[in-house]
Scaffold this motif. Structure first.
Motif, mmCIF file in Angstrom:
data_model
loop_
_atom_site.group_PDB
_atom_site.id
_atom_site.type_symbol
_atom_site.label_atom_id
_atom_site.label_comp_id
_atom_site.label_asym_id
_atom_site.label_seq_id
_atom_site.Cartn_x
_atom_site.Cartn_y
_atom_site.Cartn_z
ATOM 1 N N ARG A 122 0.825 -1.209 0.000
ATOM 2 C CA ARG A 122 0.000 0.000 0.000
ATOM 3 C C ARG A 122 0.862 1.264 0.000
ATOM 4 N N VAL A 123 1.941 1.227 0.785
ATOM 5 C CA VAL A 123 2.854 2.377 0.833
ATOM 6 C C VAL A 123 3.535 2.573 -0.510
ATOM 7 N N ALA A 124 3.950 1.473 -1.144
ATOM 8 C CA ALA A 124 4.620 1.569 -2.440
ATOM 9 C C ALA A 124 3.692 2.175 -3.486
ATOM 10 N N LEU A 125 2.428 1.735 -3.510
ATOM 11 C CA LEU A 125 1.464 2.294 -4.468
ATOM 12 C C LEU A 125 1.201 3.767 -4.179
ATOM 13 N N LEU A 126 1.133 4.116 -2.909
ATOM 14 C CA LEU A 126 0.908 5.519 -2.541
ATOM 15 C C LEU A 126 2.083 6.383 -2.983
ATOM 16 N N ARG A 127 3.329 5.907 -2.744
ATOM 17 C CA ARG A 127 4.494 6.702 -3.125
ATOM 18 C C ARG A 127 4.556 6.889 -4.642
ATOM 19 N N CYS A 128 4.210 5.860 -5.391
ATOM 20 C CA CYS A 128 4.185 5.999 -6.847
ATOM 21 C C CYS A 128 3.145 7.035 -7.273
ATOM 22 N N THR A 129 1.994 7.024 -6.612
ATOM 23 C CA THR A 129 0.952 7.999 -6.918
ATOM 24 C C THR A 129 1.409 9.411 -6.584
ATOM 25 N N GLN A 130 2.002 9.579 -5.393
ATOM 26 C CA GLN A 130 2.464 10.906 -4.984
ATOM 27 C C GLN A 130 3.531 11.443 -5.933
ATOM 28 N N GLU A 131 4.472 10.593 -6.338
ATOM 29 C CA GLU A 131 5.534 11.033 -7.242
ATOM 30 C C GLU A 131 4.947 11.412 -8.599
ATOM 31 N N SER A 132 4.018 10.599 -9.105
ATOM 32 C CA SER A 132 3.402 10.899 -10.400
ATOM 33 C C SER A 132 2.624 12.212 -10.351
ATOM 34 N N LEU A 133 1.854 12.422 -9.278
ATOM 35 C CA LEU A 133 1.085 13.662 -9.147
ATOM 36 C C LEU A 133 1.997 14.869 -8.994
ATOM 37 N N ALA A 134 3.106 14.695 -8.276
ATOM 38 C CA ALA A 134 4.051 15.802 -8.122
ATOM 39 C C ALA A 134 4.665 16.174 -9.469
ATOM 40 N N ASN A 135 4.981 15.189 -10.282
ATOM 41 C CA ASN A 135 5.535 15.471 -11.611
ATOM 42 C C ASN A 135 4.500 16.162 -12.505
ATOM 43 N N ILE A 136 3.252 15.735 -12.377
ATOM 44 C CA ILE A 136 2.185 16.371 -13.159
ATOM 45 C C ILE A 136 2.047 17.832 -12.755
ATOM 46 N N ARG A 137 2.071 18.092 -11.465
ATOM 47 C CA ARG A 137 1.932 19.466 -10.968
ATOM 48 C C ARG A 137 3.082 20.345 -11.453
ATOM 49 N N LYS A 138 4.325 19.818 -11.412
ATOM 50 C CA LYS A 138 5.505 20.636 -11.707
ATOM 51 C C LYS A 138 5.794 20.759 -13.200
ATOM 52 N N HIS A 139 5.505 19.692 -13.971
ATOM 53 C CA HIS A 139 6.014 19.673 -15.337
ATOM 54 C C HIS A 139 4.958 19.525 -16.437
ATOM 55 N N ALA A 140 3.812 18.900 -16.128
ATOM 56 C CA ALA A 140 2.931 18.457 -17.220
ATOM 57 C C ALA A 140 2.075 19.560 -17.820
ATOM 58 N N ALA A 141 1.660 20.566 -17.014
ATOM 59 C CA ALA A 141 0.699 21.580 -17.485
ATOM 60 C C ALA A 141 -0.563 20.902 -18.002
ATOM 61 N N ALA A 142 -1.017 19.893 -17.245
ATOM 62 C CA ALA A 142 -2.183 19.107 -17.669
ATOM 63 C C ALA A 142 -3.468 19.735 -17.150
ATOM 64 N N SER A 143 -4.594 19.297 -17.739
ATOM 65 C CA SER A 143 -5.906 19.746 -17.274
ATOM 66 C C SER A 143 -6.690 18.620 -16.624
ATOM 67 N N THR A 144 -6.425 17.398 -17.029
ATOM 68 C CA THR A 144 -7.106 16.243 -16.446
ATOM 69 C C THR A 144 -6.087 15.156 -16.112
ATOM 70 N N VAL A 145 -6.458 14.387 -15.090
ATOM 71 C CA VAL A 145 -5.615 13.280 -14.640
ATOM 72 C C VAL A 145 -6.509 12.068 -14.433
ATOM 73 N N GLY A 146 -6.050 10.918 -14.869
ATOM 74 C CA GLY A 146 -6.791 9.673 -14.671
ATOM 75 C C GLY A 146 -5.992 8.684 -13.849
ATOM 76 N N VAL A 147 -6.669 8.051 -12.886
ATOM 77 C CA VAL A 147 -6.017 7.060 -12.022
ATOM 78 C C VAL A 147 -6.883 5.803 -12.006
ATOM 79 N N VAL A 148 -6.261 4.661 -12.345
ATOM 80 C CA VAL A 148 -6.977 3.385 -12.376
ATOM 81 C C VAL A 148 -6.181 2.365 -11.575
#
Length: 393
Positions: free
Chosen positions: A302-328
């Motif tokens: 659970r911690v590993a999945l959470l850390r992967c999610t946090q890192e991905s969201l942090a990269n989206i916030r800093k670099h992606a300039a995205a408007s939508t995000v999908g998580v499955v």
């Protein structure tokens, strides 16, 4: 002079030193029997005197091999003279030569010296016995033959001893090499463990404290710029800053050992990810769609999945300039998969060397999982994390 045997020495070295010790017991026994028996006067008094002198010299050289008064080779000279004297004093006392053969090897430092001094001992008992019986050719021949037989045994001992010593030295060298190799291996393991621990701490700091501080900076900047425009929004951002700071403090206590376990609250992986996504939506205003079925997994997964999610969201916030995000989140026969996509600017995966993606790969690898990153310029990014699991949905 041959040192006392040590653990690991060949049997021959132990036997040689055992013979040396046994020789004194036999000398004492023969001396006592001779003195108490019906021996001539010169034998009764001369034999104990020679034995006492020899014993004192032995004790002196054994106690201090570097003694300036009597060194090992000096003792062997005394031994040769004593053997000749004993052979002269009584019939059969030449047997002391056989008894003391080991000493001619123990007290020398070369094969040549052993051969020479053993030969001098043979000459001494031959001359002593011949003088006692009368100097005749037949007597000299008989004594010489018997001395030569014993001398041959002494030569055999002298030849075998260096081989035994070489074997001992070889074993000692192998033990030393093994010990050195073990020390080096232990040092390598220690260094490897320290490096792995530093890498683990770096990954944990990056995934928790560093991401939290980055979020605090972004929220603080947004709150400051929005104070004059939207006070309610700024207040919400300040509240997020406070909550993020508290979470960082909890994680810091875990990292320094002041807390017994991860500060992540208990619950299902779906609930944990949902809280993270809600915070992300609240802080960024981005549209997040999520499919998070209730999947059972242990705390480390659970911690590993959470850390992967946090890192991905942090990269989206800093670099992606995205408007939508999908998580499955999905459960498959092979394990659990977590897919995170965005519609941002994307990047060239082969040119990415960031610590975050590398840390995610290594974290997943600890569970036997892997990370797949798909992205191209202008087409967004897809992160797929997979962790094998044996449990059932």
């Amino acid at each position: 002079m041959l040192q006392r045997p040590q653990r690991g020495d060949p049997f021959w070295i132990w036997a040689l030193h055992g013979w040396e010790g046994l020789s004194w017991a036999l000398i004492a026994l023969v001396t006592l029997i001779t003195v108490l028996g019906d021996a001539p006067t010169r034998t009764t008094y001369g034999m104990p005197a020679l034995v006492v002198v020899l014993a004192l010299c032995y004790a002196l050289v054994r106690g201090r091999p570097d003694n300036p008064v009597l060194r090992p080779y000096g003792y062997l000279c005394v031994l040769v003279v004593a053997l000749g004297g004993l052979s002269y004093l009584g019939d059969g006392l030449g047997v002391f030569y056989t008894v003391t053969l080991a000493q001619f090897v123990v007290f020398v430092d070369s094969l040549r010296s052993a051969v020479v001094y053993t030969g001098l001992g043979a000459v001494a008992i031959t001359v002593g016995g011949t003088l006692r019986e009368g100097w005749r050719t037949d007597v000299l021949t008989t004594n010489a033959i018997s001395s030569l037989a014993v001398y041959a045994v002494g030569i055999l001992i002298a030849v075998l001893t260096p081989r035994a010593l070489a074997l001992r030295d070889e074993r000692a060298a192998l033990r030393a090499e093994l010990k050195t190799a073990q020390l080096k291996l232990a040092e390598v393991y220690q260094q490897q463990g320290a490096a792995e621990e530093r890498e683990r701490l770096a990954r944990e700091i990056h995934d928790t404290l560093a991401q939290g501080f980055a979020s605090i900076i972004v929220l603080a900047e947004a709150a400051r710029s929005g104070l004059a425009v939207d006070i309610d929004r700024s207040a919400q951002q300040l509240q997020s800053i406070e909550q993020t700071a508290r979470e960082n403090l909890a994680e810091a206590r875990v990292l320094v050992g002041a807390a017994p376990r991860s500060g992540i609250a208990d619950g299902s992986v779906a609930a944990t990810l949902r809280r993270t996504l809600d915070r992300f939506t609240e802080d960024t205003g981005l549209i997040v769609t999520a499919e998070l079925p209730d999947i059972e997994c242990d705390q480390p997964t659970r911690v590993a999945l959470l850390r992967c999610t946090q890192e991905s969201l942090a990269n989206i916030r800093k670099h992606a300039a995205a408007s939508t995000v999908g998580v499955v989140l999905a459960r498959h026969p092979a394990g659990v998969e977590l897919e995170i996509t965005d519609d941002g600017r994307g990047f060239l995966v082969e040119e990415s060397h960031g610590f975050g993606l590398d840390g995610m790969r290594k974290r997943l690898a600890e569970f036997g999982g892997d990370l797949t990153v798909t992205s191209s310029l202008g087409d967004g990014t897809r992160i797929l994390a997979m962790i094998p699991m044996n449990g059932q949905v």
